[in-house]
Motif scaffolding. Structure first.
Motif, mmCIF file in Angstrom:
data_model
loop_
_atom_site.group_PDB
_atom_site.id
_atom_site.type_symbol
_atom_site.label_atom_id
_atom_site.label_comp_id
_atom_site.label_asym_id
_atom_site.label_seq_id
_atom_site.Cartn_x
_atom_site.Cartn_y
_atom_site.Cartn_z
ATOM 1 N N HIS A 54 0.860 -1.255 -0.041
ATOM 2 C CA HIS A 54 -0.040 -0.135 0.144
ATOM 3 C C HIS A 54 0.834 1.153 -0.025
ATOM 4 C CE1 HIS A 54 0.973 -0.467 4.159
ATOM 5 N NE2 HIS A 54 0.747 0.588 4.378
ATOM 6 N N PHE A 55 0.317 2.509 -0.097
ATOM 7 C CA PHE A 55 1.114 3.731 0.069
ATOM 8 C C PHE A 55 1.360 3.751 1.591
ATOM 9 C CE2 PHE A 55 -1.404 4.741 -3.708
ATOM 10 C CZ PHE A 55 -0.189 4.721 -4.592
ATOM 11 N N HIS A 56 2.751 3.618 2.008
ATOM 12 C CA HIS A 56 2.906 3.624 3.204
ATOM 13 C C HIS A 56 2.910 5.184 3.872
ATOM 14 C CE1 HIS A 56 4.442 -0.278 3.074
ATOM 15 N NE2 HIS A 56 4.941 -0.155 1.852
ATOM 16 N N ALA A 80 -4.766 1.313 -6.883
ATOM 17 C CA ALA A 80 -3.512 2.246 -6.551
ATOM 18 C C ALA A 80 -3.503 3.127 -7.624
ATOM 19 C CB ALA A 80 -2.339 1.725 -6.314
ATOM 20 N N VAL A 81 -3.361 4.364 -7.451
ATOM 21 C CA VAL A 81 -2.734 5.499 -8.446
ATOM 22 C C VAL A 81 -1.610 6.199 -8.373
ATOM 23 C CG1 VAL A 81 -3.772 7.561 -9.813
ATOM 24 C CG2 VAL A 81 -5.546 5.953 -8.793
ATOM 25 N N ILE A 88 -0.439 -1.954 -11.993
ATOM 26 C CA ILE A 88 -1.490 -1.962 -11.072
ATOM 27 C C ILE A 88 -2.057 -3.528 -11.118
ATOM 28 C CG2 ILE A 88 -3.403 -1.146 -10.229
ATOM 29 C CD1 ILE A 88 -0.918 0.823 -9.851
ATOM 30 N N ALA A 89 -1.778 -4.326 -10.428
ATOM 31 C CA ALA A 89 -2.293 -5.795 -10.512
ATOM 32 C C ALA A 89 -3.763 -5.805 -10.339
ATOM 33 C CB ALA A 89 -1.390 -6.736 -9.737
ATOM 34 N N LYS A 239 3.317 8.238 -3.073
ATOM 35 C CA LYS A 239 2.339 8.127 -4.230
ATOM 36 C C LYS A 239 2.925 9.099 -5.107
ATOM 37 C CE LYS A 239 -2.609 8.636 -5.215
ATOM 38 N NZ LYS A 239 -4.019 9.100 -4.595
ATOM 39 N N GLU A 240 3.511 10.159 -4.979
ATOM 40 C CA GLU A 240 3.978 10.778 -6.164
ATOM 41 C C GLU A 240 5.361 10.951 -6.414
ATOM 42 O OE1 GLU A 240 3.035 14.767 -4.796
ATOM 43 O OE2 GLU A 240 0.685 14.627 -4.824
#
Length: 467
Positions: A54-56, A80-81, A88-89, A239-240
């Motif tokens: 995930h996004f930690h 996820a984006v 992206i699975a 994320k970025e």
């Protein structure tokens, strides 16, 4: 089959290296990636995939650094984006790792994109599940961290479904490898171990024992402490994207003479001293904040220090690079130099210095009946304070001390005796108070662990809070 857990105590974080037939993958890597590259070399393997659960929010992941160094593909689960190239699975999609297979299990709840990865052995039988922050030993991931407009109750409901429909359906002998262990702020009360089994968790973990969805939601969402202030910053970075670690190191590894160090501080740079807490108390650069490397350094640095202000370091000679790397793990890219020669150079320069007086609990006990201006300041968390504290002490939690408005209404004639549980946090608190101009203070050696047994210091509980 080779599976290795790489555990970082400072962050209570676990990354994983899996290899079969010369093909390797890494799950949830830290930003400093040398250990994964070294393992790949040792195993004569090529890192093919980097899987993120995930996004930690509690650390900056090494997915971008590792992908650049190896050419490996970054993989996230459904929903996820990202602002960078990633695969992206789909739910239940599989990936070959030599003779092994890794299967994606979408398990939203901690966050929307949270996914677990089920490892199938050479016979395609379930062997281990890498649960990220979906399932911990004795706990589950908190559902109140940065998932759009959804409420924590909404996410907790999703988490209940993920646990019951996906996790509990796995065989009891499957090993549980979570992303975090004891001390992590990503859950409420993680167990003491860093791995478990599905069977053990089904038998002992309150979240897997719950059968009523509404009661589960109430239990998971109650008693959550405020997440550390750096969590949204790290989640956004993950994320970025972020700068290369080497660029951060080049900027930070600038030796400064005492005079140059003083000039940078005068120009607005914040001074961070990472020496042992007891050494800091014996002498430090005026205005410095102490966060010793010996404790939960990265977590407290992220919680207490600014990300938009230049930082200069005082570190033990030879530990400057370690300090910068550990800060970069939680997103700091604003270190601009260090005191060349460390504290010894500052002392030799003859420039002004400060110190913190440390007293034993018995001295506090002797002073208490005779000093009407004495104030005991307990900087532990509210739950720690409620479970037992010195009578008439005030609770000023260290985590709240980033806000000058929460530093307490202390008068000039107050004599502050500051303590935590063992002594690490109280030195940090004393350094912050001094930086804010409050100098009439003492640090109580050994903290509450020593104070609670001292005659003359009465211990009370906040029963209304505990109940």
């Amino acid at each position: 089959m080779f599976v290795k857990q790489l555990y970082t105590n400072c962050l209570s974080e676990a990354a994983y290296f899996i290899e079969s037939k010369g093909v390797a993958v890494v799950i949830d890597p830290l930003r400093d990636i040398e250990v994964y590259l070294d393992l790949a070399k040792e195993r004569n393997a090529t890192i093919k995939y980097i899987f993120e659960t995930h996004f930690h929010a509690d650390f900056v992941s090494g997915h971008l650094e590792l992908a650049k160094a190896t050419g490996a593909k970054i993989v996230f689960g459904p929903d996820a984006v990202t602002n960078f190239e990633a695969y992206i699975a789909k739910n239940n999609e599989t990936f070959a790792i030599g003779d092994l297979t890794l299967k994606v299990l979408h398990t939203p709840g901690h966050t929307l994109e949270s996914s677990c990865y089920l490892l199938l052995d050479e016979q395609q039988q379930p062997y281990a599940v890498f649960t990220g922050d979906t399932l911990f030993v004795g706990d589950v991931g908190r559902p109140d961290l940065f998932s759009g407009n959804l409420s924590k109750e909404d996410l907790a409901g999703m988490l209940f479904d993920s646990l019951n429909n996906v996790i509990k359906a796995l065989p009891d002998n499957v090993i549980v490898y979570p992303a975090h262990g004891p001390g992590s702020a990503c859950g409420k009360n993680l167990g003491p171990n860093t791995y478990s089994s599905i069977g053990d968790e089904k038998a002992t973990n309150y979240a897997l024992l719950a059968t009523d969805k509404q009661k589960f939601i109430e239990e998971v969402t109650s008693g959550l402490s405020t997440p550390p202030s750096y969590f949204p910053i790290n989640a956004k970075i993950n994320k970025e994207g972020y700068d290369a670690l080497q660029a951060v190191m080049d900027k930070a590894m600038q030796p400064l003479t005492p005079a140059a160090f003083k000039a940078k501080a005068a120009a607005g740079a914040l001074i961070l001293d990472t020496r042992n807490a007891s050494e800091f108390g014996n002498g430090f650069v005026p205005g410095a904040i102490s966060i010793g490397l010996e404790g939960r350094f990265a977590e407290w640095a992220g919680s207490l220090l600014p990300f938009d202000q230049d930082i200069i370091l005082v570190a033990d000679a030879g530990r400057e690079e370690e300090t910068i790397v550990r800060m970069a793990r939680v997103g700091f890219e604003n270190v601009v130099g260090y005191l060349d020669g460390g504290w010894a150079a500052w002392e030799a320069s003859g420039l002004q210095k400060d110190l913190i007086i440390t007293v034993e609990p018995d001295e506090l006990a002797m002073d208490l009946p005779h000093d009407e201006n004495l104030v005991i300041v307990d900087v532990r968390k509210p739950a720690e304070f409620a479970s037992g504290h010195i009578k008439n002490a005030i609770n000023l939690s260290l985590g709240d001390m980033t806000d000058p408005g929460k530093l307490g209404d202390f008068e000039d004639n107050h004599n502050l005796y500051v303590h935590c549980q063992g002594g690490y946090r109280s030195i940090i608190a004393c350094s912050i108070l001094k930086r804010e101009g409050i100098h009439n203070l003492r640090n109580v050696d050994g903290g509450f662990a020593k104070m609670k047994d001292e005659k003359g210091l009465d211990v009370v509980q906040e029963k209304a809070v505990l109940n």
